[in-house]
Design a protein around this motif. Structure first.
Motif, PDB file in Angstrom:
ATOM      1  N   LEU A 226       0.831  -1.205   0.000  1.00  0.00           N
ATOM      2  CA  LEU A 226       0.000   0.000   0.000  1.00  0.00           C
ATOM      3  C   LEU A 226       0.870   1.261   0.000  1.00  0.00           C
ATOM      4  N   ALA A 227       1.945   1.243   0.787  1.00  0.00           N
ATOM      5  CA  ALA A 227       2.836   2.407   0.851  1.00  0.00           C
ATOM      6  C   ALA A 227       3.499   2.659  -0.498  1.00  0.00           C
ATOM      7  N   ALA A 228       3.886   1.586  -1.182  1.00  0.00           N
ATOM      8  CA  ALA A 228       4.512   1.738  -2.490  1.00  0.00           C
ATOM      9  C   ALA A 228       3.525   2.298  -3.512  1.00  0.00           C
ATOM     10  N   ALA A 229       2.261   1.911  -3.393  1.00  0.00           N
ATOM     11  CA  ALA A 229       1.257   2.327  -4.373  1.00  0.00           C
ATOM     12  C   ALA A 229       0.717   3.725  -4.111  1.00  0.00           C
ATOM     13  N   PHE A 230       0.606   4.102  -2.836  1.00  0.00           N
ATOM     14  CA  PHE A 230      -0.093   5.344  -2.504  1.00  0.00           C
ATOM     15  C   PHE A 230       0.774   6.368  -1.766  1.00  0.00           C
ATOM     16  N   GLY A 231       1.907   5.936  -1.208  1.00  0.00           N
ATOM     17  CA  GLY A 231       2.715   6.823  -0.386  1.00  0.00           C
ATOM     18  C   GLY A 231       3.622   7.731  -1.185  1.00  0.00           C
ATOM     19  N   THR A 232       4.240   8.660  -0.473  1.00  0.00           N
ATOM     20  CA  THR A 232       5.133   9.627  -1.116  1.00  0.00           C
ATOM     21  C   THR A 232       6.597   9.256  -0.975  1.00  0.00           C
TER      22      THR A 232
END
Length: 231
Positions: A207-213
């Protein structure tokens, strides 16, 4: 929704009906759950149930709402403790750990969650999932939008897609460690005490890779119970 008659019923009688219905639906789900058994365990006439609720599905939706309220109250208290103003994916990791632990420690809630997730009657499933999703989204949506406002999510992040993924992930993590066959890929079929926490971190990394900065997280960059976790 419960009838006016239900609202006028004494607290002990309402509690007896709720407890009996929770036990029956947790064990058998909606389709196989028996109103006769619920009435007998609650000490009321079966006909009285139809004075309290429009039909069996209405009773089932109410029981789902009552159970969801308990889970929500617990999680909202934990959210305050965990401090949602922290970096979002760090906070989400801890929140999902708490979520998994809650269902490990509350088998009745887990059984009710399974009943609503696996219900074969379409109308009943839609009714109860609408109740569950309302509680999920009322808690999750502000957290996600605050994360975006803080800059924890990319400016072009599809927050609705993130919320949709979380709606799928939460019931999965509530049940997969206890229901064989739900997640053989990530090792929950051969579960160790540490496996759910490791799985949480793999999901959050995606999720962090897809949506994070920031840079994508991997298992080598997250920490488990204060200790470094190697690949």
């Amino acid at each position: 929704m419960p009838t006016v008659t239900w609202s006028r019923l004494g607290g002990e009688r309402r509690a007896a009906v709720v407890a009996a219905a929770e036990a029956e639906f947790a064990e058998h789900g909606f389709s196989r759950g028996s109103l006769n058994v619920i009435a007998r365990r609650a000490g009321v006439a079966k006909g009285s149930l139809f004075q309290y609720f429009a039909d069996k599905r209405d009773l089932y939706a109410h029981i789902t709402d009552v159970g969801s309220q308990r889970v929500r109250s617990h999680m909202e208290a934990q959210i305050r403790v965990l401090d949602p103003s922290r970096p979002f994916f760090e906070f989400l990791t801890d929140l999902l750990d708490v979520w998994v632990a809650y269902f490990a420690e509350h088998p009745r809630e887990r059984a009710l969650h399974a009943a609503s997730s696996f219900e074969v009657d379409t109308d009943a499933r839609v009714s109860v999932r609408a109740v569950v999703h309302r509680h999920y989204l009322e808690v999750l949506r502000p957290l996600v939008h605050d994360a975006r406002a803080r800059g924890d999510l990319r400016a072009d992040a599809d927050v609705d897609a993130l919320l949709s993924l979380l709606l799928m992930l939460l019931p999965h993590l509530a049940l997969a460690p206890y229901v064989r066959g739900m997640d053989p890929v990530l090792g929950l079929d051969e579960m160790s005490a540490e496996q759910p926490a490791l799985v949480v971190r793999r999901y959050v990394a995606v999720l962090a890779a897809a949506f994070g900065t920031g840079a994508p997280q991997t298992l080598s960059t997250v920490h488990f119970r204060g200790e470094h976790v190697d690949d």
